[in-house]
Write an enzyme that holds these catalytic residues in place. Structure first.
Site, short mmCIF file in Angstrom:
data_model
loop_
_atom_site.label_atom_id
_atom_site.label_comp_id
_atom_site.label_asym_id
_atom_site.label_seq_id
_atom_site.Cartn_x
_atom_site.Cartn_y
_atom_site.Cartn_z
N GLY A 184 94.86 61.28 109.10
CA GLY A 184 94.99 61.80 110.45
C GLY A 184 95.70 63.14 110.40
CB CYS A 185 98.03 64.72 112.76
SG CYS A 185 99.03 66.22 112.91
CG PHE A 186 97.71 68.58 108.02
CD1 PHE A 186 98.43 69.17 109.02
CD2 PHE A 186 96.59 69.24 107.54
CE1 PHE A 186 98.08 70.41 109.55
CE2 PHE A 186 96.22 70.48 108.05
CZ PHE A 186 96.97 71.06 109.06
CD1 TRP A 187 101.29 69.67 111.15
CD2 TRP A 187 101.58 69.10 113.28
NE1 TRP A 187 100.92 70.74 111.92
CE2 TRP A 187 101.08 70.42 113.24
CE3 TRP A 187 101.84 68.52 114.51
CZ2 TRP A 187 100.85 71.18 114.38
CZ3 TRP A 187 101.61 69.27 115.66
CH2 TRP A 187 101.13 70.58 115.59
CB CYS A 188 102.09 62.17 111.01
SG CYS A 188 102.49 62.55 112.73
#
Length: 176
Positions: A14-18
């Protein structure tokens, strides 16, 4: 004296930030870089990937020492960050670019990933089948600099976004 071996692993969660922080916290992890993989556009931008027509997924590329932190342990961390039963994105982030995948660099990584996936699928942790694909690694494209270590650079926004996502509640309900 033995030479130190450094390897790479690539996961889409999913979102790479997480996906950066959970890996950066461990000994044996040398670097975690946000980027893109798996599509058909060379040198994609964040906007290319977010639009969904580049074919790329948001990924993290992990540089690690397998003698300190083995690939199987990386997979354990990975599984505990995602909903591996959702083929259409992760939590609040929907669409192909936010779907999950394990990208293997070697046949050994592929075999370890397949075993890990099968163990998770038969563990009873999830009532639905595990749909996260295991794919050969392709060209890794580093994301723009403002995405790197986003959880540190933009702490407040990162924490707000993560809190809204439902990711932590999911993790707590499945892995606590």
């Amino acid at each position: 004296m033995t030479e130190k071996t450094i390897e790479k692993a690539v996961f889409a969660g999913g979102c790479f930030w997480c996906m950066v922080k959970p890996f950066k916290e461990w000994d044996g992890i040398h670097d975690v870089v946000s980027g893109y993989m798996g599509g058909h556009v060379d040198n994609p931008t964040y906007e290319d990937v977010k639009k969904g027509d580049s074919g790329h997924l948001e990924v993290v590329e992990i540089t690690y020492d397998p003698a300190v932190f083995p690939y199987a342990k990386l997979l354990d961390v990975f599984w505990q960050q995602i909903d591996p039963t959702d083929a259409d994105g992760q939590f609040q982030d929907r669409g192909h670019s936010y779907s999950t995948a394990i990208f293997h660099h070697t046949d050994e990584q592929r075999q370890i990933a397949e075993t890990s996936k099968k163990q998770l699928d038969t563990s009873g942790t999830f009532s639905k089948p595990i749909v996260t694909p295991i794919r050969p690694a392709e060209t890794f494209y580093r994301a723009e600099e403002y995405h790197q270590d986003y959880y540190v650079k933009e702490k407040e926004h990162y924490e707000e976004d993560r809190a809204r996502s439902g990711r932590d509640e999911f993790i707590d309900s499945h892995w606590a």
